[in-house]
Design a protein around this motif. Sequence first.
Motif, short mmCIF file in Angstrom:
data_model
loop_
_atom_site.label_atom_id
_atom_site.label_comp_id
_atom_site.label_asym_id
_atom_site.label_seq_id
_atom_site.Cartn_x
_atom_site.Cartn_y
_atom_site.Cartn_z
N VAL A 355 40.65 42.15 39.06
CA VAL A 355 41.13 42.00 40.43
C VAL A 355 42.34 42.91 40.67
N PHE A 356 43.25 42.97 39.70
CA PHE A 356 44.42 43.84 39.85
C PHE A 356 43.99 45.30 40.01
N PHE A 357 43.08 45.77 39.16
CA PHE A 357 42.68 47.17 39.21
C PHE A 357 41.89 47.50 40.48
N ILE A 358 41.15 46.54 41.01
CA ILE A 358 40.46 46.77 42.28
C ILE A 358 41.49 47.01 43.39
N PHE A 359 42.51 46.14 43.46
CA PHE A 359 43.54 46.32 44.49
C PHE A 359 44.36 47.58 44.25
N GLU A 360 44.60 47.92 42.98
CA GLU A 360 45.32 49.15 42.67
C GLU A 360 44.51 50.38 43.10
N ALA A 361 43.21 50.35 42.85
CA ALA A 361 42.36 51.48 43.25
C ALA A 361 42.32 51.64 44.77
N ILE A 362 42.36 50.52 45.49
CA ILE A 362 42.29 50.58 46.96
C ILE A 362 43.63 50.99 47.57
N TYR A 363 44.72 50.33 47.14
CA TYR A 363 46.01 50.50 47.81
C TYR A 363 46.99 51.37 47.04
N MET A 364 46.77 51.58 45.73
CA MET A 364 47.67 52.40 44.90
C MET A 364 49.13 51.99 45.10
N PHE A 365 49.43 50.75 44.75
CA PHE A 365 50.76 50.20 44.99
C PHE A 365 51.66 50.18 43.76
N THR A 366 51.10 50.41 42.56
CA THR A 366 51.89 50.34 41.33
C THR A 366 52.87 51.51 41.28
N PRO A 367 54.16 51.25 41.05
CA PRO A 367 55.17 52.32 41.14
C PRO A 367 55.16 53.32 39.99
N SER A 368 54.61 52.94 38.82
CA SER A 368 54.70 53.81 37.66
C SER A 368 53.42 53.76 36.85
N ILE A 369 53.02 54.91 36.30
CA ILE A 369 51.83 54.96 35.46
C ILE A 369 52.04 54.20 34.16
N TRP A 370 53.29 54.00 33.76
CA TRP A 370 53.55 53.27 32.52
C TRP A 370 53.12 51.82 32.62
N ILE A 371 53.21 51.26 33.82
CA ILE A 371 52.73 49.89 34.02
C ILE A 371 51.21 49.85 33.82
N ILE A 372 50.52 50.86 34.34
CA ILE A 372 49.07 50.95 34.17
C ILE A 372 48.73 51.11 32.70
N PHE A 373 49.48 51.93 31.98
CA PHE A 373 49.24 52.12 30.55
C PHE A 373 49.31 50.79 29.80
N VAL A 374 50.32 49.98 30.09
CA VAL A 374 50.48 48.69 29.42
C VAL A 374 49.32 47.76 29.75
N LEU A 375 48.91 47.73 31.02
CA LEU A 375 47.82 46.85 31.42
C LEU A 375 46.49 47.28 30.79
N ILE A 376 46.29 48.57 30.62
CA ILE A 376 45.06 49.05 29.99
C ILE A 376 45.05 48.68 28.51
N LEU A 377 46.19 48.80 27.85
CA LEU A 377 46.28 48.36 26.46
C LEU A 377 45.95 46.87 26.36
N TRP A 378 46.47 46.08 27.28
CA TRP A 378 46.20 44.64 27.33
C TRP A 378 44.71 44.38 27.57
N GLU A 379 44.10 45.15 28.45
CA GLU A 379 42.67 45.03 28.71
C GLU A 379 41.87 45.27 27.43
N GLY A 380 42.24 46.30 26.66
CA GLY A 380 41.55 46.57 25.41
C GLY A 380 41.73 45.46 24.40
N LEU A 381 42.93 44.89 24.34
CA LEU A 381 43.18 43.77 23.43
C LEU A 381 42.27 42.58 23.76
N LEU A 382 42.10 42.28 25.04
CA LEU A 382 41.24 41.17 25.44
C LEU A 382 39.77 41.47 25.12
#
Length: 442
Positions: A355-382
Motif C-alpha cells: 500500500v505504501f509503495f502504491i501511494f509512493e508511485a502515484i504521489y511521490m511524497f517520500t522526501p529521501s531515497i534513503w527511506i525507500i532503501f530502508v523499506l526495500i530492505l525490510w520488504e526483502g526481510l519479510l
Amino acid sequence: MATTSTEDERSLREDREAPRDQGLWRDLVAYWILGLCNNYGYVVMLTAAHDILKELGGGDHGDDGKSMMMLDPFAENSTLLRSGDPAAFAYEKRPCNKLSTGAILLADILPALSIKLVASFLPLWKHVRVAGCVSLAAAGFLLVAFATSDWVLFLGVICTSFSSGLGEATFLAYASYFNKNVISTWSSGTGGAGVIGSLSYTGLTAAGLSPKATMLVMLVVPALEACSFWVLLRHKDTSKDALVETADSAKQAIDYSTLPEDERPLENWRQKLGYIPALFIFMIPLILVYLFEYFINQGMFELVYFPGISLSQSEQYRWYQVLYQVGVFISRSSVNIVHFRHVWVMALLQFINMVFFIFEAIYMFTPSIWIIFVLILWEGLLGGGGYVNTFYRMQIEVPEARREYAMMITSISDSVGIALAGIASIPSHNAICDLPVPARLQ
C-alpha cells in the motif's frame, strides 16, 4: 512472535538427546550449494538475455553510441529546466515504460509453476529429476550464449525456469528425509543466489567479458550442482519401508498401520488432492507474501524515481533490486537464530508495504531515497522470512509419512504468488503511468 509451540519444544529436546552426527556438515553444506545453484540461473537469466539481445541488434543504437535515447531512455518525456541545473528535468509525462516488467516476470515464472504442479503428483525419482535439473540449467546457459534469434533466447529462459522449478520441488521434498536444519541452509543458499548471481554477472561483464563468454563461464554452476548432489550429499532411502534412526541410533522399520489415519502415507491421487486443503495454513500466507512483494518489485519499483540525484533512474532501479536481494538473503539465513510460527503476520506487514509503495508511485511524497532503501530492505526481510519459516515449520509439524508430498505441493506457493503479481502489476503499472505528473517531477 517467536515460536513457542509444543512441536518446537519437542524438536529441541530430541536434538539435545540425539547422538552427534559427525557427517551432518556434508548435508548442510550440500543443501546450501544446491539452493545457490538452483536459483542462480533464474536470477541472472533475464539480465543476460537483455544483453544478448543487444548484441543481436535488438537494442537502440545511435550513430556514435551516445545518443540521448541511450543516455536517458525517458528523455522524450522531459524538457530541461531553465534553472541552471543540467540534471533537473521537468517531465511532461511520467518517466516509465508502457510495458511493465511484470510481463517479463510472467515469462520467467510460468514454466517453473507448471513443472512444480506436475512434479508434486509424481514419484520423487530424485536422481532422474536432478539429472534433468542439471541438464536444463546447462542448456539454458548454452542457448542464451549461442542464440541467433529471439526464439532461441526465449527457449533458454524457459529451460532455466523449468530447471529452477523442478529443482525446488525436488530438493524441498527430499529435505524431508534429512535433519531439519537443511531447510535453513537451503533457504540461505537460495537467498545467496540473488546477491551472488547479480554481482557475479555484473562483475564478469564489467571485467571485459562479453555476455556470451560470461554465460559460458557460468556453466560451472550446473556442474557444481551435480557435484554437490552426487558427491557431497549423503543420500537417503526414500522407499516406504525405509529405515529411520531413532534417538538411541537403533534402526527400526516404520509400521504405518500403527499410526493414526491422518499421519499415514498418501496412497493415491484422490488422497493427495484431498490432503491439499490441510496445507492451506502453510500455502496461503506464503502466496500472499510473494504476491505483495512481487507486485511491489515488478509493478512499482520502476515508478519510484528521485530526479536530480547522483543515481540515474536505471541505477536507482538496480539498487532497489540489490537491497531487496540482500534482505532476502539475511532473512533466509536467520531461521536458526529466530523463527516465527505465524507467517500470516509477515503477509500483513508485506501488504502494508505494498500500500505504501502504491501511494509512493502515484504521489511521490517520500522526501529521501534513503527511506525507500530502508523499506526495500525490510520488504526483502519479510519475503525471505516468509519462505524459510514456512518450510522450517513444516519440517516440525507435518507428519513424517506425508512430509515429502507436503513439501512438494507447498513449493508451488511462491510461484503462484509471483504469477498473480505479474498479472496484477501489468494493468496497475500502466494505469499509474497515465496519471498526471507528480510534484517531484515538475
